[in-house]
Design a protein around this motif. Sequence first.
Motif, mmCIF file in Angstrom:
data_model
loop_
_atom_site.group_PDB
_atom_site.id
_atom_site.type_symbol
_atom_site.label_atom_id
_atom_site.label_comp_id
_atom_site.label_asym_id
_atom_site.label_seq_id
_atom_site.Cartn_x
_atom_site.Cartn_y
_atom_site.Cartn_z
ATOM 1 N N UNK A 96 36.069 -10.221 16.885
ATOM 2 C CA UNK A 96 34.920 -10.442 15.993
ATOM 3 C C UNK A 96 34.598 -9.160 15.224
ATOM 4 N N UNK A 97 34.646 -8.007 15.910
ATOM 5 C CA UNK A 97 34.378 -6.734 15.236
ATOM 6 C C UNK A 97 35.403 -6.491 14.131
ATOM 7 N N UNK A 98 36.666 -6.789 14.403
ATOM 8 C CA UNK A 98 37.704 -6.612 13.385
ATOM 9 C C UNK A 98 37.517 -7.602 12.243
ATOM 10 N N UNK A 99 37.080 -8.804 12.561
ATOM 11 C CA UNK A 99 36.827 -9.814 11.522
ATOM 12 C C UNK A 99 35.681 -9.372 10.613
ATOM 13 N N UNK A 100 34.622 -8.825 11.205
ATOM 14 C CA UNK A 100 33.493 -8.326 10.416
ATOM 15 C C UNK A 100 33.962 -7.153 9.551
ATOM 16 N N UNK A 101 34.787 -6.292 10.131
ATOM 17 C CA UNK A 101 35.338 -5.150 9.396
ATOM 18 C C UNK A 101 34.399 -3.960 9.367
ATOM 19 N N UNK A 102 34.976 -2.788 9.270
ATOM 20 C CA UNK A 102 34.189 -1.573 9.128
ATOM 21 C C UNK A 102 33.457 -1.139 10.382
ATOM 22 N N UNK A 103 33.822 -1.678 11.536
ATOM 23 C CA UNK A 103 33.180 -1.298 12.791
ATOM 24 C C UNK A 103 34.157 -0.518 13.663
ATOM 25 N N UNK A 104 33.636 0.496 14.310
ATOM 26 C CA UNK A 104 34.405 1.289 15.269
ATOM 27 C C UNK A 104 33.628 1.303 16.574
ATOM 28 N N UNK A 105 34.349 1.362 17.681
ATOM 29 C CA UNK A 105 33.682 1.417 18.979
ATOM 30 C C UNK A 105 34.537 0.783 20.047
ATOM 31 N N UNK A 106 33.869 0.109 20.997
ATOM 32 C CA UNK A 106 34.608 -0.488 22.103
ATOM 33 C C UNK A 106 33.768 -1.528 22.832
ATOM 34 N N UNK A 107 34.440 -2.321 23.650
ATOM 35 C CA UNK A 107 33.819 -3.244 24.602
ATOM 36 C C UNK A 107 34.413 -2.927 25.963
#
Length: 87
Positions: free
Chosen positions: A21-32
């Motif tokens: 989901x984070x990759x789909x949204x784009x522009x997010x960095x981090x982790x789960x």
Amino acid sequence: MTAWVRGLVQGVGFRWHTRARALEIGGLHGFAANLADGRVQVVAEGTRERCVRLLEWLREGDTPGRVDGVTEIWDTPRGGYPGFAVR
């Protein structure tokens, strides 16, 4: 943004779906990452709008398992995340 997700969120692919989901949204960095107490911690850095979109998905999206609640805090981004990882 750091969020802690409570419920049946370990052993069901929750972290991998969060990354997708984070990759789909784009522009997010981090982790789960899984925590020892059964929660999943999600750290996301990016624009507030994109972080809010991920947070809304964590709370109300079609997530695997069962989300009983999400607590979040907002802080200044620290950087250092090359992408969005599963830990």
